[in-house]
Enzyme design. Sequence first.
Site, mmCIF file in Angstrom:
data_model
loop_
_atom_site.group_PDB
_atom_site.id
_atom_site.type_symbol
_atom_site.label_atom_id
_atom_site.label_comp_id
_atom_site.label_asym_id
_atom_site.label_seq_id
_atom_site.Cartn_x
_atom_site.Cartn_y
_atom_site.Cartn_z
ATOM 1 N N TYR A 209 33.815 52.528 35.205
ATOM 2 C CA TYR A 209 34.660 51.421 35.648
ATOM 3 C C TYR A 209 36.003 51.954 36.171
ATOM 4 C CZ TYR A 209 37.758 47.449 35.699
ATOM 5 O OH TYR A 209 38.660 46.513 36.118
ATOM 6 N N LYS B 198 39.398 35.253 42.246
ATOM 7 C CA LYS B 198 39.963 34.521 41.107
ATOM 8 C C LYS B 198 40.628 33.207 41.514
ATOM 9 C CE LYS B 198 38.288 37.600 38.500
ATOM 10 N NZ LYS B 198 37.879 38.627 39.429
ATOM 11 N N TYR C 95 35.921 47.101 42.617
ATOM 12 C CA TYR C 95 34.882 46.065 42.701
ATOM 13 C C TYR C 95 34.230 46.010 44.090
ATOM 14 C CZ TYR C 95 37.121 44.368 38.421
ATOM 15 O OH TYR C 95 37.633 44.265 37.160
HETATM 16 C C1 LIG Z 1 38.041 42.075 43.622
HETATM 17 C C2 LIG Z 1 37.039 41.685 42.611
HETATM 18 N N1 LIG Z 1 35.754 41.599 42.986
HETATM 19 C C3 LIG Z 1 34.783 41.252 42.122
HETATM 20 C C4 LIG Z 1 35.072 40.992 40.808
HETATM 21 C C5 LIG Z 1 33.937 40.638 39.909
HETATM 22 O O1 LIG Z 1 33.871 39.275 39.715
HETATM 23 P P1 LIG Z 1 33.466 38.716 38.293
HETATM 24 O O2 LIG Z 1 34.483 39.264 37.337
HETATM 25 O O3 LIG Z 1 33.514 37.262 38.429
HETATM 26 O O4 LIG Z 1 32.114 39.241 37.990
HETATM 27 C C6 LIG Z 1 36.398 41.067 40.361
HETATM 28 C C7 LIG Z 1 36.713 40.783 38.951
HETATM 29 O O5 LIG Z 1 37.655 41.105 38.377
HETATM 30 C C8 LIG Z 1 37.406 41.426 41.283
HETATM 31 O O6 LIG Z 1 38.694 41.519 40.924
#
Ligand SMILES: Cc1ncc(COP(=O)(O)O)c(C=O)c1O
Length: 403
Positions: free
Chosen positions: A334, A121, A360
């Site tokens: 999720y 982010k 993630y």
């Molecule tokens: C640690 C982490 N990796 C990957 C992502 C995924 O990225 P994006 O939301 O841009 O698809 C997020 C999103 O919140 C994240 O916090």
Amino acid sequence: MKTTNIFPLTFVAAKLLLLPSASTAFVSPSKQMFATTKHMKSMDSAPLAVSLSSDVSIESDTSAAISAAQKQKELEQFPRTKLAHLPTPLEYCPRLSEALNGVNIYIKRDDCTGLATGGNKARKLEWLMAEAVEQGAEYVMTQGATQSNHCRQTAAAAAKLGLKCHILLEERVKGDADYNENGNVMLDDLFGASREKRGPNLDMAAELEAVAEEYRKKGHNVYVIPGGGSNPTGALGYVNCAYELVQQIEEQGIPVDHICHATGSTGTQAGLVTGLKACCSTIPLLGYGVRFAKDIQEAKVFTLAKATAEKIGMPDCVDAEDVVVDSNYVGPGYGTPAESTIEAIRMFAELEGLLLDPVYSAKGAAGLIDYCRKGHFKPGENVVYLHTGGAVALHGYLHYFQK
Ligand SMILES: Cc1ncc(COP(=O)(O)O)c(C=O)c1O
């Protein structure tokens, strides 16, 4: 794509002459392989001119890197606030590579972007917060799941820029006390953000807009950042990352076969695919889904990629088939780790001293591990895994790791 102008050829010639032989000190496996399978053949047995005219892949990598450098300059037309430590390192992981059947694993360390312990982010917020400041915002508002990394980094960016931050946290996951108060939530408070909760299955974008409207009626200037910072402005951060990575790959002499990462709110993949296509890189990109089914996630990413491509003035550069997602590693849903998620966290920690997150980056890494085991990524191929950060969330998942 075959290069015809003289500058790329000079660049290639310089690289060929500077390239260490396989017997010099330390050469990473990919460099060694690059030297032996792509460059050495021509260096040992053929005149330079032959290699320049015959090795199209070297020329195309080089021209993509040159184009990436030019395109990176074009991004200067958009307002940007320096928040991230860039470029992030691209590191070879020898022990992980050995454990994964000799696929050469490189990690693009976006967990090291600096802001509030790092993560993806920070890149998006450089462009989003610049817009907020430009619009004279008093508040930035955003939303995410309880353990949102995006909310934590937004709160930190607001603190750094002297703006107020208000966040809406959705109970998307039924968690215990650690999940609800530790990890990212603790840091949201520490960075001075105010927060409110929302139950599951609401339209969170609408909830956020309603709260922003309330604040506006009270006379506050509010800048709304969508969940995950995923709009064309935020995605610029990952267009820029694609340009950065293409140049880094060229500088390090790694013939990369695949780039992969976790995809959630879509901005990371949308930005990357746009940036790769905009500089004519042909390296395949794969997103491992963390929430939605493959077709839904691909459609979402493509929609944002098209809007992002339009923003950078290249409206037709991304095609639907450029967007590839595999959602087979979501597990129970999720924010709930599967066995493969926990295995990935342990493996990266024990073999490379790297911290993944359970929502993630470890779901993406579980996909990477499985692809290596199943031979989708082959021994000797070079794979870049983009580590998007998120390890702060581990503190919200304590009971999964207690022995
Ligand atoms: C640690 C982490 N990796 C990957 C992502 C995924 O990225 P994006 O939301 O841009 O698809 C997020 C999103 O919140 C994240 O916090």
